[in-house]
Design a protein around this motif. Structure first.
Motif, mmCIF file in Angstrom:
data_model
loop_
_atom_site.group_PDB
_atom_site.id
_atom_site.type_symbol
_atom_site.label_atom_id
_atom_site.label_comp_id
_atom_site.label_asym_id
_atom_site.label_seq_id
_atom_site.Cartn_x
_atom_site.Cartn_y
_atom_site.Cartn_z
ATOM 1 N N GLY A 88 -84.667 -43.153 31.119
ATOM 2 C CA GLY A 88 -84.602 -43.157 32.462
ATOM 3 C C GLY A 88 -83.227 -43.095 32.937
ATOM 4 N N GLY A 89 -82.462 -43.716 31.953
ATOM 5 C CA GLY A 89 -80.959 -43.559 32.202
ATOM 6 C C GLY A 89 -80.480 -42.249 32.613
ATOM 7 N N ALA A 90 -80.663 -41.074 32.095
ATOM 8 C CA ALA A 90 -80.027 -39.903 32.302
ATOM 9 C C ALA A 90 -80.591 -39.462 33.854
ATOM 10 N N ILE A 133 -77.398 -34.533 29.467
ATOM 11 C CA ILE A 133 -77.080 -35.548 30.361
ATOM 12 C C ILE A 133 -76.898 -34.669 31.637
ATOM 13 N N CYS A 134 -76.114 -33.490 31.663
ATOM 14 C CA CYS A 134 -75.732 -32.677 32.720
ATOM 15 C C CYS A 134 -76.739 -31.702 33.090
ATOM 16 N N ARG A 135 -77.709 -31.667 32.060
ATOM 17 C CA ARG A 135 -78.890 -30.720 32.605
ATOM 18 C C ARG A 135 -79.819 -31.233 33.736
ATOM 19 N N PRO A 258 -85.747 -48.835 35.106
ATOM 20 C CA PRO A 258 -84.440 -48.077 34.459
ATOM 21 C C PRO A 258 -83.312 -47.912 35.364
ATOM 22 N N THR A 259 -82.060 -48.120 35.049
ATOM 23 C CA THR A 259 -80.929 -48.152 35.799
ATOM 24 C C THR A 259 -79.855 -47.148 35.051
ATOM 25 N N ILE A 260 -78.930 -46.801 35.934
ATOM 26 C CA ILE A 260 -77.762 -46.030 35.495
ATOM 27 C C ILE A 260 -77.081 -46.578 33.983
ATOM 28 N N TRP A 261 -77.187 -47.975 34.043
ATOM 29 C CA TRP A 261 -76.823 -48.534 32.655
ATOM 30 C C TRP A 261 -77.640 -48.220 31.286
ATOM 31 N N ASN A 262 -78.887 -47.716 31.695
ATOM 32 C CA ASN A 262 -79.519 -47.464 30.452
ATOM 33 C C ASN A 262 -78.900 -46.152 29.626
ATOM 34 N N MET A 263 -77.898 -45.653 30.424
ATOM 35 C CA MET A 263 -77.218 -44.482 29.940
ATOM 36 C C MET A 263 -76.012 -44.751 29.366
#
Length: 522
Positions: A88-90, A133-135, A258-263
């Motif tokens: 869920g990070g991406a 990541i960008c997709r 999940p949060t942005i930190w997962n990525m």
């Protein structure tokens, strides 16, 4: 040079390229080319050629330590990429970005461009890391997968040659040092590599053109059609396209947060341990920071860093209740197995490289061009020869090894800057690595962006040829001036802008990308 020698040199690589484009079956095309080359080397014996295909050209690729590490690296990269997607990070990162610059087509393309620039450590890693990541960002604003693959390939395949502390930089500096030792030349390999960076007209130009296309929307040719299709119909890739890695929508379990930190945290860990690995393998105590970066084993550092980053990504997923321990392990294994087709293509790409070496492809191209070399024509002749060789073999590293001694010795003999010769060779090698359908970087860019491989090649090639044409003019100027890096580079960049505008007017039906006017006001 007799007719059979010429046919032996050009038939295998030409067959691989033509079959890949016509049949859209890269694995079959590569195998057929290797087999035909092996049969020709066995004087037409079909049975002996079959044995030679496997035991002389394909399987020996496993004996190369660097090839083993690249296979391991590609496998682990697939595992990490899937962990980042399913944790869920991406998605959290894309959601956060889409509230800002990523909410427009222009902004999402610029983000992908920046990602390719700032994650610069290895061409074999960057495409399958930046692409997924960008997709999630580009898909939301209907940017075609062909455009994403172009952005990823044009940055991740080019930027590593601009940094002496990348995997490419270390390899190239080593080649220069070996030549200096053999030639008994007193130059500094690292300094000369850095001095050659402004002469990398194609490399810098390809990165610059991505920026221009993203900002202006001056698409043309097949890419224009792909962008129109994506924007108007929402179909991100062509109907019937063969996607190497199809993404699946995963529902998060109840209670997952999940949060942005997962990525972010696994990516930071990856970068940190890459440098730790380089410092360790390069013996920072004995060689200092720059010496360690130049002498360290980039592939050992990358493989180790990806393993550690994968463990951290799995732990982050478990900590946020996205994964159980068993699911995290299974996700990593699934990501690794998803790379099987790419691994087969890499093995066959190395096989066609071995066949081309045995058939004398590179030597044939060098001999064909050598008679035209003069001080004034040195830059553009070497550039053309390096482009043809790298495109036909799908390998830039072999081109660097072949052409670096030739170009440097010629520059020394006529008193031209050695950095100029190095920059020309690097640019020519990058062109083939960037464009050839049998290049491993091109394959991984298609896979990382979930784009049909041949669609990626056909949409990117007109842009690459535009940059190559502009770079050629810049190299003609450099040859006449015996230097003039920044003048040649300026001419190259100006020509890229002019050519892109005119081609958009002629081949893009005089229109910008569908939402370009709205982006221009934002």
């Amino acid at each position: 040079m007799d007719v059979y020698t010429t046919l032996l040199a050009i038939v295998p690589p030409l067959l691989a390229i033509v079959l890949a484009i016509v049949t859209r079956q890269v694995i079959l095309s590569l195998f057929a080319a290797v087999y035909v080359g092996a049969v020709m080397l066995c004087h037409g014996n079909l049975w002996e050629g079959l044995y030679s295909t496997f035991f002389d050209f394909i399987l020996p690729g496993f004996e190369d330590t660097d090839h083993q590490r690249i296979l391991a690296l590609t496998t682990f990269c697939g595992g990490l990429s899937l962990l980042l997607e399913r944790s869920g990070g991406a998605q959290a990162f894309a959601t956060a970005v889409n509230k800002g610059i990523g909410k427009t087509r222009r902004g999402s393309q610029l983000l992908a461009w920046l990602g390719g620039i700032f994650i610069w450590f290895s061409d074999s890693t960057n495409p399958v890391l930046v692409g997924p990541i960008c997709r999630t960002i580009t898909d939301k604003v209907k940017v075609s997968r062909e455009k994403l693959a172009y952005i990823v390939d044009s940055t991740t395949a080019a930027v590593p040659t601009l940094f002496p502390i990348s995997a490419w930089g270390a390899y190239i500096i080593g080649l220069i040092a070996a030549f200096y030792a053999e030639y008994n030349y007193g130059g500094n390999p690292q300094t000369d590599f850095i001095s050659g960076i402004p002469y990398q007209f194609y490399t810098i130009g390809s990165v610059f053109m991505v920026f221009i296309i993203a900002v202006t929307g001056w698409d043309y040719g097949p890419m224009k059609k792909a962008e129109d299709r994506a924007f108007r119909t929402g179909q991100l890739y062509r109907a019937g396209a063969e996607i190497k890695k199809k993404e699946e929508i995963q529902e998060l379990p109840e209670g997952a947060r999940p949060t942005i930190w997962n990525m972010v945290i696994p990516i930071v860990v990856l970068l940190v341990f890459i440098f730790i690995g380089l410092f360790y393998t390069g013996d920072i105590r004995a060689n200092g920071v720059f010496g360690a970066l130049a002498n360290g084993s980039s592939l050992r550092a990358l493989v180790t860093a990806f393993i550690i980053a994968s463990i951290v990504a799995a732990a982050m997923g478990i900590g946020t209740k996205v994964f159980t321990f068993k699911k995290a392990v299974n996700t990593f294994i699934e990501g690794c197995t998803n790379m099987m087709e790419v691994l087969l293509i890499l093995m066959l790409a190395w096989g066609i490289g071995s066949v081309c070496s045995a058939c004398g492809t590179s030597a044939w191209i060098v001999n064909a061009c050598q008679g035209f070399l003069t001080p004034a024509s040195m830059c553009f002749i070497i550039f053309i020869a390096a482009c043809l060789t790298s495109f036909s073999t799908g390998s830039s590293w072999s081109v660097f090894a072949i052409f670096t001694p030739i170009a440097c010795s010629l520059a020394i003999s006529i008193g031209a800057p050695v950095g100029m010769a190095i920059g020309v060779v690097l640019s020519g090698g990058i062109f083939g690595d960037h464009c050839s359908p049998i290049s491993d970087t091109t394959v991984m860019s298609s896979m990382g962006s979930s784009c049909d491989h041949i669609d990626h090649v056909s949409t990117q090639l007109p842009y690459a040829l535009t940059v190559a044409g502009a770079a050629l003019v810049g190299y003609i100027i450099c040859g006449l001036m015996q230097g003039g890096a920044f003048i040649g580079l300026a001419v190259t960049l100006i020509l890229i802008c002019v050519a892109s505008y005119l081609l958009n007017r002629c081949l893009g039906r005089g229109k910008k990308s569908p939402d370009a006017p709205a982006d221009n006001r934002s």
